[in-house]
Enzyme design. Structure first.
Site, PDB file in Angstrom:
ATOM      1  CG  MET A 232     -26.997  19.563  37.911  1.00 34.37           C
ATOM      2  SD  MET A 232     -28.784  19.847  37.804  1.00 34.37           S
ATOM      3  CE  MET A 232     -28.921  20.424  36.100  1.00 34.37           C
ATOM      4  CG  HIS A 233     -25.267  26.997  37.772  1.00 34.89           C
ATOM      5  ND1 HIS A 233     -23.933  27.302  37.552  1.00 34.89           N
ATOM      6  CD2 HIS A 233     -25.865  27.024  36.554  1.00 34.89           C
ATOM      7  CE1 HIS A 233     -23.740  27.510  36.258  1.00 34.89           C
ATOM      8  NE2 HIS A 233     -24.892  27.342  35.633  1.00 34.89           N
ATOM      9  CG  ASP A 234     -29.620  26.954  42.070  1.00 33.44           C
ATOM     10  OD1 ASP A 234     -28.753  27.846  42.204  1.00 33.44           O
ATOM     11  OD2 ASP A 234     -30.718  27.163  41.531  1.00 33.44           O
TER      12      ASP A 234
END
Length: 304
Positions: A232-234
């Site tokens: 979940m980068h963002d």
């Protein structure tokens, strides 16, 4: 008191989770969304953002932003997010439209009319932020800080050394990092570890309507897998705003390579101070993974 934020985004499957958190985390007050070309074209990111706002019945204005990087051709991430940018879920039709002004103008207007400085959150390429700083440099005094999902102190995920959001528009990123803004950089050093685990992902369809929608999108997301966990980068940028204690930050000088044949878009993060330059960013180097997972589950459960 809730923290007022403006979210600049390029949805994008993991952007959908970040937008949910920006809307429903009780610590945050999302006042404006803007879109930029990145994961897919700006026309598609705008359509996706409007679909999400309609899905949640969110009264948040949205402005469409830059369709191209400052000087380079656009390269996207459709191979990761699907051709539309948000494959896997059939959103209902709606009549929402973006504001009749470009993103950098909408951000400027929101900043100048705000009762207090606003935090900018950029989870796509930094083109809109660079345009804002170029057209309206006086706006820096109305920006509390800029929180970025982008960059890396180590390896990249788009080229061997460059993270996607920075690599798409290195010139914009270079301008932003040299702007004098207070910057928090949540890069791959933490986002690659920010997994939603398989056992949690399996519970999403029975959680709420948001869980059903995210599960459908996540099934088409190619940054990990439903069986091993998804990055979940963002969402990390929103997590830092809501729960900064989950992250370990270090002040560093960060430069963006714009000239290299093989290294354009690389963030040169001077962790050990060897370049003798003053720090221009707080760089996230570690994350409490279990704490992040608990927070993500809590905030998604708050959505309808």
């Amino acid at each position: 008191m809730r923290l007022p934020i403006i979210l600049d985004t390029d949805p994008g499957i993991d952007d959908a989770a970040a937008i949910a958190a920006a809307l429903f985390a009780p610590e945050l007050d999302l006042q404006l969304m803007t879109t930029v070309a990145g994961n897919v074209s700006v026309e598609k990111t705008t359509r996706n953002a409007l679909q999400l706002l309609h899905f949640w019945n969110a009264d948040v204005p949205l402005a469409q932003g830059a369709s191209m990087p400052l000087v380079r051709p656009l390269r996207d991430a459709a191979s990761v997010h699907g051709e539309s940018g948000m494959e896997g879920y059939d959103f209902v039709e709606h009549q929402r439209q973006p504001l009749a002004k470009p993103a950098f103008q909408a951000i400027r207007d929101a900043l100048m009319h705000a009762a207090e400085p606003i935090t900018l959150v950029a989870i796509g390429p930094l083109t809109n932020i660079a345009l804002l700083l170029t057209q309206y440099p006086e706006c820096v005094f109305n920006i509390r800080r800029l929180v970025i999902m982008g960059g890396s102190a180590g390896r990249g995920n788009f080229t061997p050394n460059a993270e996607f959001n920075i690599a798409i528009d290195p010139e914009a990123a270079a301008k932003v990092f040299h702007s004098g803004l207070e910057i928090v950089m949540c890069g791959l050093d933490v986002t690659n570890r920010a997994l939603l685990a398989a056992d949690y992902l399996a519970t999403l369809p029975t959680l709420n309507q948001t869980g059903k929608m995210l599960h459908a999108l996540f099934s088409h997301y190619r940054s990990g897998s439903m069986s091993s966990g998804l990055r979940m980068h963002d969402l990390c940028a929103i997590a830092w705003l809501a729960r900064p204690e989950l992250f370990t930050l270090q002040p560093c000088f960060v430069a963006v390579e714009t000239q290299g044949t093989w290294t354009a878009g690389t963030t040169v993060v001077d962790i050990e101070g060897r370049l003798g330059q003053p720090a221009n960013a707080q760089v996230a180097l570690d994350i409490d993974v279990e704490g992040f997972q608990r927070w993500a589950a809590e905030v998604i459960a708050l959505a309808p």
